[in-house]
Design a protein around this motif. Structure first.
Motif, PDB file in Angstrom:
ATOM      1  N   UNK A 149       0.775  -1.132  -0.061  1.00  0.00           N
ATOM      2  CA  UNK A 149      -0.172   0.157  -0.046  1.00  0.00           C
ATOM      3  C   UNK A 149       0.820   1.233  -0.151  1.00  0.00           C
ATOM      4  N   UNK A 150       0.290   2.464  -0.684  1.00  0.00           N
ATOM      5  CA  UNK A 150       1.030   3.570  -0.633  1.00  0.00           C
ATOM      6  C   UNK A 150       0.193   4.816  -0.129  1.00  0.00           C
ATOM      7  N   UNK A 151       0.831   5.438   0.754  1.00  0.00           N
ATOM      8  CA  UNK A 151       0.046   6.622   1.394  1.00  0.00           C
ATOM      9  C   UNK A 151       0.641   7.943   0.934  1.00  0.00           C
ATOM     10  N   UNK A 152      -0.436   8.697   0.240  1.00  0.00           N
ATOM     11  CA  UNK A 152      -0.017  10.056  -0.410  1.00  0.00           C
ATOM     12  C   UNK A 152      -0.739  11.102   0.432  1.00  0.00           C
ATOM     13  N   UNK A 153      -0.109  11.882   1.367  1.00  0.00           N
ATOM     14  CA  UNK A 153      -0.832  12.786   1.824  1.00  0.00           C
ATOM     15  C   UNK A 153      -0.329  14.156   1.884  1.00  0.00           C
ATOM     16  N   UNK A 154      -1.178  15.424   2.153  1.00  0.00           N
ATOM     17  CA  UNK A 154      -0.716  16.579   2.224  1.00  0.00           C
ATOM     18  C   UNK A 154      -0.993  17.285   3.484  1.00  0.00           C
ATOM     19  N   UNK A 155      -0.177  18.069   3.971  1.00  0.00           N
ATOM     20  CA  UNK A 155      -0.694  19.117   5.163  1.00  0.00           C
ATOM     21  C   UNK A 155      -0.637  20.378   4.648  1.00  0.00           C
ATOM     22  N   UNK A 156      -1.355  21.321   5.035  1.00  0.00           N
ATOM     23  CA  UNK A 156      -1.272  22.770   4.778  1.00  0.00           C
ATOM     24  C   UNK A 156      -1.033  23.530   6.056  1.00  0.00           C
ATOM     25  N   UNK A 157      -0.077  24.593   6.215  1.00  0.00           N
ATOM     26  CA  UNK A 157       0.372  24.962   7.379  1.00  0.00           C
ATOM     27  C   UNK A 157       0.675  26.482   7.081  1.00  0.00           C
ATOM     28  N   UNK A 158       0.319  27.266   7.758  1.00  0.00           N
ATOM     29  CA  UNK A 158       0.566  28.695   7.693  1.00  0.00           C
ATOM     30  C   UNK A 158       1.351  29.347   8.898  1.00  0.00           C
ATOM     31  N   UNK A 159       2.201  30.326   8.850  1.00  0.00           N
ATOM     32  CA  UNK A 159       3.052  30.992  10.093  1.00  0.00           C
ATOM     33  C   UNK A 159       4.507  30.970   9.659  1.00  0.00           C
ATOM     34  N   UNK A 160       5.277  30.808  10.708  1.00  0.00           N
ATOM     35  CA  UNK A 160       6.487  30.834  10.520  1.00  0.00           C
ATOM     36  C   UNK A 160       7.032  29.746  11.538  1.00  0.00           C
ATOM     37  N   UNK A 161       8.582  29.530  11.201  1.00  0.00           N
ATOM     38  CA  UNK A 161       9.031  28.170  11.864  1.00  0.00           C
ATOM     39  C   UNK A 161       9.837  28.592  13.200  1.00  0.00           C
ATOM     40  N   UNK A 162      10.368  29.697  13.179  1.00  0.00           N
ATOM     41  CA  UNK A 162      11.207  30.194  14.384  1.00  0.00           C
ATOM     42  C   UNK A 162      11.522  31.409  14.732  1.00  0.00           C
ATOM     43  N   UNK A 169      11.615  34.638  18.304  1.00  0.00           N
ATOM     44  CA  UNK A 169      11.283  35.205  19.578  1.00  0.00           C
ATOM     45  C   UNK A 169       9.934  35.670  19.660  1.00  0.00           C
ATOM     46  N   UNK A 170       9.150  35.294  20.454  1.00  0.00           N
ATOM     47  CA  UNK A 170       7.706  35.542  20.436  1.00  0.00           C
ATOM     48  C   UNK A 170       7.256  36.821  21.261  1.00  0.00           C
ATOM     49  N   UNK A 171       6.290  37.371  21.092  1.00  0.00           N
ATOM     50  CA  UNK A 171       5.816  38.499  22.064  1.00  0.00           C
ATOM     51  C   UNK A 171       4.206  37.780  22.397  1.00  0.00           C
ATOM     52  N   UNK A 172       3.983  37.843  23.771  1.00  0.00           N
ATOM     53  CA  UNK A 172       2.635  37.104  24.255  1.00  0.00           C
ATOM     54  C   UNK A 172       1.414  38.184  23.814  1.00  0.00           C
ATOM     55  N   UNK A 173       0.488  37.356  23.987  1.00  0.00           N
ATOM     56  CA  UNK A 173      -0.778  38.188  23.827  1.00  0.00           C
ATOM     57  C   UNK A 173      -1.431  38.223  22.380  1.00  0.00           C
ATOM     58  N   UNK A 174      -0.742  37.404  21.361  1.00  0.00           N
ATOM     59  CA  UNK A 174      -1.356  37.561  20.092  1.00  0.00           C
ATOM     60  C   UNK A 174      -2.340  36.623  19.828  1.00  0.00           C
ATOM     61  N   UNK A 175      -3.435  36.870  19.577  1.00  0.00           N
ATOM     62  CA  UNK A 175      -4.662  36.179  19.373  1.00  0.00           C
ATOM     63  C   UNK A 175      -5.493  36.013  18.089  1.00  0.00           C
ATOM     64  N   UNK A 176      -4.764  36.922  17.071  1.00  0.00           N
ATOM     65  CA  UNK A 176      -5.404  36.929  15.608  1.00  0.00           C
ATOM     66  C   UNK A 176      -4.545  36.267  14.828  1.00  0.00           C
ATOM     67  N   UNK A 177      -4.656  36.656  13.283  1.00  0.00           N
ATOM     68  CA  UNK A 177      -3.736  36.186  12.394  1.00  0.00           C
ATOM     69  C   UNK A 177      -2.390  36.755  12.537  1.00  0.00           C
ATOM     70  N   UNK A 178      -2.355  37.939  13.337  1.00  0.00           N
ATOM     71  CA  UNK A 178      -0.903  38.552  13.569  1.00  0.00           C
ATOM     72  C   UNK A 178       0.084  37.677  14.068  1.00  0.00           C
ATOM     73  N   UNK A 179      -0.301  36.640  14.754  1.00  0.00           N
ATOM     74  CA  UNK A 179       0.548  35.743  15.316  1.00  0.00           C
ATOM     75  C   UNK A 179       1.306  34.795  14.488  1.00  0.00           C
ATOM     76  N   UNK A 180       0.864  34.817  13.061  1.00  0.00           N
ATOM     77  CA  UNK A 180       1.530  34.074  12.093  1.00  0.00           C
ATOM     78  C   UNK A 180       2.811  35.078  11.418  1.00  0.00           C
TER      79      UNK A 180
END
Length: 234
Positions: free
Chosen positions: A145-158, A160-171
């Motif tokens: 059997x062969x499994x072919x799958x796709x994952x969609x992701x948005x944002x960034x990988x790495x 230093x974060x600021x706390x308190x971001x709750x909307x799409x600006x966190x991406x």
């Protein structure tokens, strides 16, 4: 078999890979990769394709398309792949299964219902940072059997974060307009082809460096953007 160990880092000053058991039910690109996997017949499973494509916006936020094609070759390989999992950090990204297609050794093609995927707190031991994990149950698998799958992701990988971001600006990374990634090219199981492709706005520049190995790289202009592709083929 040689397991190449390569890491390269990307840094954009101011910052999709697709390919498609030998059988008529398989897309041509998967048939080709499957033919190359014959030399790994003694392994439990083989990664026919491990690809990541990311389109970077001017803000530094990226839209990722992650594709994996895995061939099951033994009962142990079937057990290891009957559930698909992917970890992500909800503070910097969002991820979901976009598609899971199962090419059965008997010729059947099954598109799984991705609405059945689960998103939950990732298992943790000593230190817990709030990571999450998405899961998709494939179910019973047979040899071939062969499994072919796709994952969609948005944002960034790495970053230093600021706390308190709750909307799409966190991406959007704190250093707005910058995109940074560390891409491991080593493999723990046989992999026919591994690819990382990053597309950036024309006005951006990119720096990258390889560590502990080599892989092929190229740059081309596509639809008014720059596309860099990094490839390792066994």
């Amino acid at each position: 078999m040689k397991h190449t160990s390569i890491i390269f880092t990307l840094l954009l000053a101011a910052a999709s890979v697709y390919g498609q058991t030998g059988g008529s039910n398989l897309p041509a690109s998967i048939r080709q990769a499957n033919a190359q996997a014959d030399r790994y017949a003694d392994y439990d499973c083989v990664q026919l394709l491990d690809s990541t494509g990311v389109n970077v916006q001017s803000t530094g936020s990226g839209s990722f398309i992650i594709r994996r094609i895995v061939k099951v070759q033994t009962k142990q390989g079937a057990l290891a792949n009957h559930v698909l999992k992917y970890d992500y950090d909800p503070l910097t990204a969002y991820a979901e299964f976009h598609r899971v297609t199962l090419y059965k050794a008997n010729g059947d093609v099954i598109n799984l219902d991705i609405t059945q995927q689960q998103d939950y707190v990732a298992p943790a031991r000593a230190i817990y940072w709030g990571a999450r994990q998405i899961m998709m149950e494939v179910g019973h698998l047979d040899e071939g059997d062969i499994i072919d799958y796709q994952i969609n992701k948005k944002g960034f990988t790495y970053a230093l974060l600021a706390a308190g971001e709750e909307d799409n600006s966190r991406f959007i990374p704190p250093m707005r307009g910058q995109f940074y990634d560390i891409v491991p090219f080593w493999v723990s199981e046989p992999t026919v082809r591994k690819v990382y492709k990053v597309t950036i706005p024309m006005e951006k520049e990119m720096q990258f460096q390889f560590y502990q190995g080599e892989c092929s790289s190229s740059m081309r202009y596509e639809n008014g953007q720059k596309s860099y592709t990094f490839t390792r083929t066994d």
